[in-house]
Design an enzyme around this catalytic site. Structure first.
Site: not given
Length: 494
Positions: A38-39, A77, A136
């Site tokens: 994530d990210d 996301c 998600h």
């Protein structure tokens, strides 16, 4: 001669002769270990960042295919993951929202067209396991932040198993925003810091537990007489930037670099950026981000320190899983993919967060190791997240009959300089969309605020500091038709 003995002799001779003829064995389908982070922007050593400590990811990238110009389709996301899983570009503004998968896939009956590439692999004999955040929702089940976990899978037909060790925090959402003492952002009403350095083992935070689950699952999967897909979704470096102290200790904060450009690009507008709302909702943060000016250098380094610590923490967890893959003798027949669901502005353009169509939000880590191919190559062509679905089904020999917006990357594995590659990637956000080419990023916005177009030359302005759309009419004339080919969102321009 006894006719029975005569026939037996002939049969024995036949067996001996045929056993000497080599048999053509059908190649087994490769396993897939798909790691979502994530990210994760390209803040890794393998991308040339000398300040970051990411030895395990660097080693994997060096032994596989490293994509230097990979761009996500949506810089948030849920929508980015939806595009990954379905191989489709967004078709309406609903497809730019985090809840799109739960809206159009969860609760739906099984259809002829697979809901995701994981569903397709499952239909073709793969045993599918998800651990952590693949779609998600952090544990794969649809429910609100403050609600108890439901039994409704976000991807109901994709998984044989969907797992997360969240017991310390009480739910997947709490674990996703969790701190080392078992508290979380949700129940504390956001009265929390956007970072934490706790002197705990790796298992003191959720991602350490996720790595442990993956290690145990690999041992089980080895014993199954079928290929597997193991999706592994790590939470960090998503906010809050929480990681064990030993990963913070890898860095000298005074030496952490600041964002190379902390300002609004010339000839651009605040409307193209945002006020870092996700970051600012952590109420105990010492300073608030703003488009009116940067946070202090000291605070910028403190927050960047947290992001870097989280990257090193995840690097260590991935290293453990890859070591287990080797120990189990699975590495030689397993495709390994690492994919960041989007980038992140770490003070770049005055923003702390994603949610722009600038390169910082769209450029993310992506590399893969593919058995049976000549790995160890850097690929500099422009590619999109939408290309990953067709690539995996190509490598797994499981073709689909329906339309996909991306293209298989296999030709680039064979020839990284393939001149037939399209060399474009489209992205969507903020009432606008953009196209990335090797040299330029061109954006178009449908809004009241000027400018309508922004153009950045990445050969001379890699940090996107000056919009040159008005100065380059010939470039605009060439790129506008290319841009418009990507206008897939029905509401844009209507």
């Amino acid at each position: 001669m006894n006719p029975i003995n005569h026939l037996s002799g002939i049969f024995l001779l036949f067996v001996l002769l045929t056993s000497c003829v080599p048999k053509e064995e059908k190649p087994s389908q490769p396993n897939v270990l798909f790691i979502c982070v994530d990210d994760l922007r390209t803040e890794l050593g393998c991308y040339g960042n000398k300040h970051i400590k990411s030895p395990n990811l660097d080693k994997l990238a060096g032994s596989g295919f490293l994509f230097t110009r990979h761009y996500v389709t949506v810089p948030t996301c849920g929508a980015s993951r939806h595009s990954l899983l379905t191989g489709q570009l967004p078709v309406s503004k609903a497809y730019l929202k985090n809840g799109i998968t739960s809206q159009v896939i969860a609760g739906q009956p099984e259809k002829e067209v697979p809901e995701t590439f994981i569903h397709h692999l499952k239909r073709n004999g793969y045993y599918t396991v998800g651990i952590g955040k693949i779609s998600h929702h952090p544990d794969g089940y649809v429910y609100g932040y403050m609600e108890p976990r439901s039994e409704q899978l976000e991807l109901p037909h994709s998984w044989d198993e969907m797992l997360l060790d969240d017991k310390k925090w009480g739910s997947g959402h709490n674990a996703f925003f969790g701190y080392a003492d078992g508290s979380n952002r949700n129940t504390l009403n956001k009265e929390v810091y956007p970072y934490e350095m706790a002197d705990v083992p790796d298992e003191g935070y959720p991602d350490g537990l996720t790595a442990n689950l993956a290690i145990e699952k690999l041992k089980e999967l080895k014993g199954k007489n079928q290929p597997f897909f193991l999706g592994l979704g790590f939470f960090k470096p998503h906010l809050p930037f929480t990681a064990p102290k030993k990963y913070w200790d890898l860095y000298n904060r005074d030496e952490i670099p600041l964002a190379p450009f902390a300002g609004i690009p010339e000839n651009s507008s605040k409307a193209s950026l945002h006020g870092s709302g996700e970051f600012n909702q952590y109420k105990l943060g010492e300073e608030k981000a703003s488009l009116d000016g940067p946070v202090s250098d000291a605070y910028a380094r403190k927050v960047r320190h947290g992001y870097f610590a989280c990257v090193s923490y995840i690097d260590a967890q991935i290293g453990k899983v890859l070591d287990e893959l080797e120990r189990q003798g699975l590495a030689e027949n397993t495709i390994v993919v690492v994919w960041g669901d989007h980038g992140w502005h770490l003070g770049d353009h005055l923003v702390w967060g994603k949610h722009t169509v600038f390169d910082r939000a769209l450029h993310s880590a992506f590399f893969m190791r593919v058995p049976g191919m000549e790995n160890g190559k850097q690929i500099n062509k422009v590619v999109s997240t939408a290309d990953i679905y067709p690539t995996l089904i190509d490598l797994c020999n499981t073709p689909v009959q329906h339309h996909l917006d991306g293209e298989s990357l296999k030709p680039l594995f064979q020839n990284p300089e393939d001149n037939n590659w399209r060399n474009t990637a489209y992205s969507y956000w903020n009432n606008g969309f953009s196209v990335r080419t090797p040299e330029y990023r061109l954006m178009r916005y449908y809004r009241k605020e000027a400018p309508e177009f922004e153009l950045y030359n990445h050969n001379t302005d890699g940090n996107e500091t000056v919009n040159i759309a008005a100065e380059q009419p010939e470039v605009m004339k060439t790129l506008l038709p290319v841009l418009e080919m990507g206008n897939t969102v029905a509401e844009y321009g209507k």
